[in-house]
Design a protein around this motif. Structure first.
Motif, PDB file in Angstrom:
ATOM      1  N   GLY A   1      43.295  32.418 -31.418  1.00 18.31           N
ATOM      2  CA  GLY A   1      42.143  32.126 -30.560  1.00 18.31           C
ATOM      3  C   GLY A   1      40.927  32.962 -30.901  1.00 18.31           C
ATOM      4  N   GLU A   2      40.856  33.452 -32.134  1.00 17.52           N
ATOM      5  CA  GLU A   2      39.736  34.286 -32.585  1.00 17.52           C
ATOM      6  C   GLU A   2      38.810  33.472 -33.494  1.00 17.52           C
ATOM      7  N   ASP A   3      37.544  33.888 -33.561  1.00 17.92           N
ATOM      8  CA  ASP A   3      36.583  33.216 -34.442  1.00 17.92           C
ATOM      9  C   ASP A   3      36.798  33.649 -35.889  1.00 17.92           C
ATOM     10  N   VAL A   4      36.734  32.675 -36.785  1.00 17.57           N
ATOM     11  CA  VAL A   4      36.792  32.967 -38.214  1.00 17.57           C
ATOM     12  C   VAL A   4      35.374  33.309 -38.669  1.00 17.57           C
ATOM     13  N   PRO A   5      35.184  34.417 -39.403  1.00 18.82           N
ATOM     14  CA  PRO A   5      33.832  34.769 -39.877  1.00 18.82           C
ATOM     15  C   PRO A   5      33.194  33.599 -40.611  1.00 18.82           C
ATOM     16  N   ALA A   6      31.931  33.351 -40.289  1.00 16.92           N
ATOM     17  CA  ALA A   6      31.220  32.233 -40.905  1.00 16.92           C
ATOM     18  C   ALA A   6      30.987  32.498 -42.382  1.00 16.92           C
ATOM     19  N   GLU A   7      30.906  31.439 -43.147  1.00 20.19           N
ATOM     20  CA  GLU A   7      30.594  31.557 -44.572  1.00 20.19           C
ATOM     21  C   GLU A   7      29.245  32.257 -44.735  1.00 20.19           C
TER      22      GLU A   7
ATOM     23  N   VAL B   1      43.670  41.662 -35.953  1.00 16.32           N
ATOM     24  CA  VAL B   1      42.438  40.867 -35.867  1.00 16.32           C
ATOM     25  C   VAL B   1      41.347  41.493 -36.739  1.00 16.32           C
ATOM     26  N   ALA B   2      41.201  42.816 -36.656  1.00 16.49           N
ATOM     27  CA  ALA B   2      40.186  43.510 -37.459  1.00 16.49           C
ATOM     28  C   ALA B   2      40.470  43.352 -38.951  1.00 16.49           C
ATOM     29  N   PHE B   3      41.750  43.414 -39.316  1.00 18.70           N
ATOM     30  CA  PHE B   3      42.141  43.245 -40.723  1.00 18.70           C
ATOM     31  C   PHE B   3      41.742  41.855 -41.228  1.00 18.70           C
ATOM     32  N   ALA B   4      42.071  40.832 -40.462  1.00 20.48           N
ATOM     33  CA  ALA B   4      41.762  39.457 -40.878  1.00 20.48           C
ATOM     34  C   ALA B   4      40.258  39.217 -40.933  1.00 20.48           C
ATOM     35  N   LYS B   5      39.552  39.680 -39.885  1.00 22.78           N
ATOM     36  CA  LYS B   5      38.103  39.448 -39.830  1.00 22.78           C
ATOM     37  C   LYS B   5      37.360  40.245 -40.900  1.00 22.78           C
ATOM     38  N   GLY B   6      37.904  41.372 -41.284  1.00 21.69           N
ATOM     39  CA  GLY B   6      37.264  42.163 -42.329  1.00 21.69           C
ATOM     40  C   GLY B   6      37.620  41.685 -43.725  1.00 21.69           C
ATOM     41  N   MET B   7      38.897  41.292 -43.910  1.00 20.14           N
ATOM     42  CA  MET B   7      39.340  40.927 -45.251  1.00 20.14           C
ATOM     43  C   MET B   7      38.795  39.568 -45.695  1.00 20.14           C
ATOM     44  N   ILE B   8      38.521  38.668 -44.752  1.00 23.46           N
ATOM     45  CA  ILE B   8      38.001  37.349 -45.144  1.00 23.46           C
ATOM     46  C   ILE B   8      36.662  37.471 -45.874  1.00 23.46           C
TER      47      ILE B   8
ATOM     48  N   THR C   1      44.925  31.746 -45.456  1.00 24.90           N
ATOM     49  CA  THR C   1      45.978  32.263 -44.576  1.00 24.90           C
ATOM     50  C   THR C   1      45.395  33.120 -43.459  1.00 24.90           C
ATOM     51  N   LEU C   2      44.499  34.019 -43.809  1.00 26.54           N
ATOM     52  CA  LEU C   2      43.855  34.888 -42.815  1.00 26.54           C
ATOM     53  C   LEU C   2      43.085  34.059 -41.788  1.00 26.54           C
ATOM     54  N   SER C   3      42.396  33.020 -42.250  1.00 25.38           N
ATOM     55  CA  SER C   3      41.640  32.154 -41.341  1.00 25.38           C
ATOM     56  C   SER C   3      42.584  31.434 -40.388  1.00 25.38           C
ATOM     57  N   GLY C   4      43.735  30.996 -40.904  1.00 26.80           N
ATOM     58  CA  GLY C   4      44.725  30.321 -40.064  1.00 26.80           C
ATOM     59  C   GLY C   4      45.257  31.232 -38.975  1.00 26.80           C
ATOM     60  N   TRP C   5      45.503  32.504 -39.313  1.00 34.21           N
ATOM     61  CA  TRP C   5      45.964  33.449 -38.292  1.00 34.21           C
ATOM     62  C   TRP C   5      44.933  33.612 -37.184  1.00 34.21           C
ATOM     63  N   LEU C   6      43.680  33.807 -37.562  1.00 34.22           N
ATOM     64  CA  LEU C   6      42.634  33.994 -36.547  1.00 34.22           C
ATOM     65  C   LEU C   6      42.545  32.783 -35.629  1.00 34.22           C
ATOM     66  N   THR C   7      42.602  31.586 -36.192  1.00 34.24           N
ATOM     67  CA  THR C   7      42.536  30.367 -35.387  1.00 34.24           C
ATOM     68  C   THR C   7      43.714  30.293 -34.425  1.00 34.24           C
ATOM     69  N   SER C   8      44.914  30.624 -34.907  1.00 36.85           N
ATOM     70  CA  SER C   8      46.109  30.574 -34.048  1.00 36.85           C
ATOM     71  C   SER C   8      46.055  31.628 -32.943  1.00 36.85           C
TER      72      SER C   8
END
Length: 222
Positions: free
Chosen positions: A130-136, A75-82, A121-128
């Motif tokens: 149940g995590e929030d995708v970082p806002a633009e 989760v930290a990887f996806a939220k940070g890398m986006i 792809t990272l955003s799709g993982w977070l959604t699946s």
């Protein structure tokens, strides 16, 4: 006398025929036993195939679970890398109208081409998950160990540069940016549980390390 011998022969033949009939009956009974044993053996093998099928289904389910599992590091990887990738794309978008070097323009185009799909792809993982995708536009430079992120001042300076000055600033800043992404990816490979995320991390390490070498060469630092 002759008649007596003939009678004795006839009696012997009848006795022999009776014995033969008994032997045939015994063989017939034995054949029945063999057939029963054979069926029993077949019946014994039928259940043995069931566990094999069950084991296969269990292995498939286990592989599926392994593919889908994730942990806090993922989760930290996806939220940070986006947001990290978004900033790299934002930097790359400046190159067509400001860069003088054809190599810098191509490098910027390659960066955008690689990182845009990874953001999706990272955003799709977070959604699946149940995590929030970082806002633009959410650029918390201190969160998620996002090393190499540009400050607002550095981004403004890059936007105001052009020609050779832009080429140098873009290359130097992107090297630092890539180094931060590589470190984040190494952390994911060490601590993450989600197979596809760890695979992406490996691809980021390989591609961005190669681009770091390329940019150092452009700066004459190879």
């Amino acid at each position: 006398m002759i008649r007596k011998r003939s009678l004795m022969r006839r009696t012997a033949v009848v006795a022999a025929a009776g014995a033969a009939a008994l032997v045939l009956a015994a063989c017939g009974g034995s054949g029945g036993d063999d057939g029963s044993a054979g069926h029993g053996g077949h019946a014994a093998t039928a259940p043995s195939s069931a566990p094999s099928s069950s084991a296969s289904a269990s292995a498939s389910a286990s592989a599926s679970a392994s593919q889908g599992q994730h942990n806090a590091a993922d989760v930290a990887f996806a939220k940070g890398m986006i947001p990290h990738h978004r900033q790299a794309v934002e930097m790359a978008d400046l190159a067509p109208g400001r860069a003088r070097s054809a190599e810098v323009k191509k490098l910027a185009a390659d960066i955008k081409k690689a990182q845009d799909p990874e953001i999706r792809t990272l955003s799709g993982w977070l959604t699946s998950w149940g995590e929030d995708v970082p806002a633009e536009g959410a650029m918390d430079h201190s969160s998620h160990d996002m090393g190499g992120m540009m400050t607002a001042e550095e981004m403004t300076g890059l936007e105001n540069a052009s020609g050779k000055a832009f080429d140098t600033a873009f290359t130097e800043l992107m090297i630092k940016h890539h180094e931060g992404a590589v470190e984040m990816a190494r952390t994911e490979q060490a601590d993450g549980a989600h197979g596809p995320a760890r695979k992406m991390a490996g691809e980021i390490i390989d591609s961005q390390s190669a681009e770091i070498e390329q940019m150092n060469a452009l700066l004459g630092k190879d």
